[in-house]
Design a protein around this motif. Structure first.
Motif, PDB file in Angstrom:
ATOM      1  N   LEU A  88      -3.260  15.410   5.593  1.00 37.86           N
ATOM      2  CA  LEU A  88      -4.093  15.677   4.420  1.00 37.86           C
ATOM      3  C   LEU A  88      -3.926  14.576   3.394  1.00 37.86           C
ATOM      4  O   LEU A  88      -2.820  14.084   3.166  1.00 37.86           O
ATOM      5  CB  LEU A  88      -3.691  17.008   3.783  1.00 37.86           C
ATOM      6  CG  LEU A  88      -3.768  18.251   4.666  1.00 37.86           C
ATOM      7  CD1 LEU A  88      -3.236  19.455   3.915  1.00 37.86           C
ATOM      8  CD2 LEU A  88      -5.179  18.496   5.129  1.00 37.86           C
ATOM      9  N   ASP A  89      -5.035  14.213   2.743  1.00 33.85           N
ATOM     10  CA  ASP A  89      -4.926  13.208   1.689  1.00 33.85           C
ATOM     11  C   ASP A  89      -4.558  13.881   0.363  1.00 33.85           C
ATOM     12  O   ASP A  89      -4.500  15.102   0.254  1.00 33.85           O
ATOM     13  CB  ASP A  89      -6.208  12.373   1.568  1.00 33.85           C
ATOM     14  CG  ASP A  89      -7.415  13.172   1.109  1.00 33.85           C
ATOM     15  OD1 ASP A  89      -7.256  14.152   0.355  1.00 33.85           O
ATOM     16  OD2 ASP A  89      -8.536  12.805   1.504  1.00 33.85           O
ATOM     17  N   ASP A  91      -6.117  14.316  -2.471  1.00 34.79           N
ATOM     18  CA  ASP A  91      -7.091  15.235  -3.050  1.00 34.79           C
ATOM     19  C   ASP A  91      -7.102  16.588  -2.338  1.00 34.79           C
ATOM     20  O   ASP A  91      -7.266  17.629  -2.972  1.00 34.79           O
ATOM     21  CB  ASP A  91      -8.495  14.619  -3.027  1.00 34.79           C
ATOM     22  CG  ASP A  91      -8.630  13.454  -4.001  1.00 34.79           C
ATOM     23  OD1 ASP A  91      -7.870  13.415  -4.999  1.00 34.79           O
ATOM     24  OD2 ASP A  91      -9.488  12.585  -3.758  1.00 34.79           O
ATOM     25  N   GLU A  92      -6.921  16.573  -1.017  1.00 34.19           N
ATOM     26  CA  GLU A  92      -6.846  17.844  -0.280  1.00 34.19           C
ATOM     27  C   GLU A  92      -5.615  18.640  -0.707  1.00 34.19           C
ATOM     28  O   GLU A  92      -5.690  19.852  -0.909  1.00 34.19           O
ATOM     29  CB  GLU A  92      -6.814  17.581   1.228  1.00 34.19           C
ATOM     30  CG  GLU A  92      -8.139  17.073   1.781  1.00 34.19           C
ATOM     31  CD  GLU A  92      -8.034  16.639   3.226  1.00 34.19           C
ATOM     32  OE1 GLU A  92      -8.812  17.174   4.034  1.00 34.19           O
ATOM     33  OE2 GLU A  92      -7.164  15.783   3.535  1.00 34.19           O
ATOM     34  N   TRP A  93      -4.471  17.965  -0.849  1.00 31.01           N
ATOM     35  CA  TRP A  93      -3.257  18.628  -1.310  1.00 31.01           C
ATOM     36  C   TRP A  93      -3.458  19.204  -2.705  1.00 31.01           C
ATOM     37  O   TRP A  93      -3.089  20.338  -2.972  1.00 31.01           O
ATOM     38  CB  TRP A  93      -2.076  17.656  -1.331  1.00 31.01           C
ATOM     39  CG  TRP A  93      -1.365  17.591  -0.023  1.00 31.01           C
ATOM     40  CD1 TRP A  93      -1.561  16.678   0.965  1.00 31.01           C
ATOM     41  CD2 TRP A  93      -0.360  18.486   0.454  1.00 31.01           C
ATOM     42  NE1 TRP A  93      -0.735  16.951   2.023  1.00 31.01           N
ATOM     43  CE2 TRP A  93       0.015  18.055   1.738  1.00 31.01           C
ATOM     44  CE3 TRP A  93       0.264  19.612  -0.088  1.00 31.01           C
ATOM     45  CZ2 TRP A  93       0.982  18.711   2.486  1.00 31.01           C
ATOM     46  CZ3 TRP A  93       1.224  20.260   0.669  1.00 31.01           C
ATOM     47  CH2 TRP A  93       1.576  19.808   1.931  1.00 31.01           C
ATOM     48  N   GLY A  95      -6.204  20.071  -4.185  1.00 28.91           N
ATOM     49  CA  GLY A  95      -7.117  21.213  -4.122  1.00 28.91           C
ATOM     50  C   GLY A  95      -6.460  22.471  -3.581  1.00 28.91           C
ATOM     51  O   GLY A  95      -6.712  23.576  -4.067  1.00 28.91           O
ATOM     52  N   LEU A  96      -5.620  22.302  -2.575  1.00 28.65           N
ATOM     53  CA  LEU A  96      -4.955  23.461  -1.968  1.00 28.65           C
ATOM     54  C   LEU A  96      -3.862  24.063  -2.846  1.00 28.65           C
ATOM     55  O   LEU A  96      -3.637  25.272  -2.831  1.00 28.65           O
ATOM     56  CB  LEU A  96      -4.330  23.067  -0.625  1.00 28.65           C
ATOM     57  CG  LEU A  96      -5.272  22.960   0.558  1.00 28.65           C
ATOM     58  CD1 LEU A  96      -4.554  22.342   1.743  1.00 28.65           C
ATOM     59  CD2 LEU A  96      -5.808  24.337   0.924  1.00 28.65           C
ATOM     60  N   ARG A 107      -2.149  28.178   3.187  1.00 32.68           N
ATOM     61  CA  ARG A 107      -1.373  27.417   2.197  1.00 32.68           C
ATOM     62  C   ARG A 107       0.122  27.665   2.362  1.00 32.68           C
ATOM     63  O   ARG A 107       0.933  26.750   2.234  1.00 32.68           O
ATOM     64  CB  ARG A 107      -1.845  27.762   0.792  1.00 32.68           C
ATOM     65  CG  ARG A 107      -3.240  27.241   0.560  1.00 32.68           C
ATOM     66  CD  ARG A 107      -3.965  27.843  -0.607  1.00 32.68           C
ATOM     67  NE  ARG A 107      -3.178  28.324  -1.695  1.00 32.68           N
ATOM     68  CZ  ARG A 107      -3.553  28.239  -2.958  1.00 32.68           C
ATOM     69  NH1 ARG A 107      -4.687  27.670  -3.275  1.00 32.68           N
ATOM     70  NH2 ARG A 107      -2.807  28.741  -3.906  1.00 32.68           N
TER      71      ARG A 107
END
Length: 167
Positions: A88-89, A91-93, A95-96, A107
């Motif tokens: 995961l990049d 931004d994905e981290w 967001g999560l 999560r």
């Protein structure tokens, strides 16, 4: 040596069928579980599960209401696929994990894996909700009927996972 198993039941009891996991926990509290099996009910506190996993477990069973577009009350046992944290990049981290209190299984699994605390065996016992948006403390009829079914599946799974392994 018995395996250590954590059974974590999650959900928001104020949001109708989202309280499914909590209802299953109440049933399991009255059922004898084998040595090595710990039962926790975390409500919507997902980080509590990750913190408990830091104590070292061989297996994790999470119980939750999850929408899979099936008939309300449908119960299933899944073996989730947890991606490698480095897949995961940023931004994905971000967001999560903006809200670390929410106990969404994906999560929880990802955070535990990133910390090296995710056990090698992970199961998700889920139930298709009818409604998780209504402000209601009661479960819908099909989901309420699924609670004892799910509790029995969790109990059998916990017994199987906690069974001593030959060395």
């Amino acid at each position: 040596m018995t395996q250590r198993v954590l059974v974590a039941c999650v959900g928001n009891v104020l949001r109708h069928d989202d309280g499914f996991g909590v209802a299953v926990a109440r049933v399991l509290e009255s059922v004898p579980l084998p040595d090595g099996v710990d039962l926790i009910e975390t409500g919507i506190g997902g980080m509590t599960i990750v913190q408990r996993l830091m104590d070292g477990y061989d297996a994790l069973i999470v119980v939750d209401a999850i929408d899979r577009d099936e008939a309300p009350g449908t119960v299933w046992v899944l073996e989730p696929d947890v991606p490698a944290p480095d897949s995961l990049d940023r931004d994905e981290w971000r967001g999560l994990f903006q809200n670390l209190h929410l106990a969404e299984p994906y999560r929880i699994f990802l955070m535990a894996r990133s910390l090296g605390a995710l056990p090698p065996v992970v199961r998700l016992v889920g139930c298709q909700p009818h409604d998780v948006d209504a402000m209601d403390e009661d479960l819908s009829r099909p989901v309420a009927a699924a609670v004892p079914i799910a509790a029995e599946r969790v109990r059998r799974l916990a017994v199987d996972l906690a069974t001593p392994v030959a060395s």
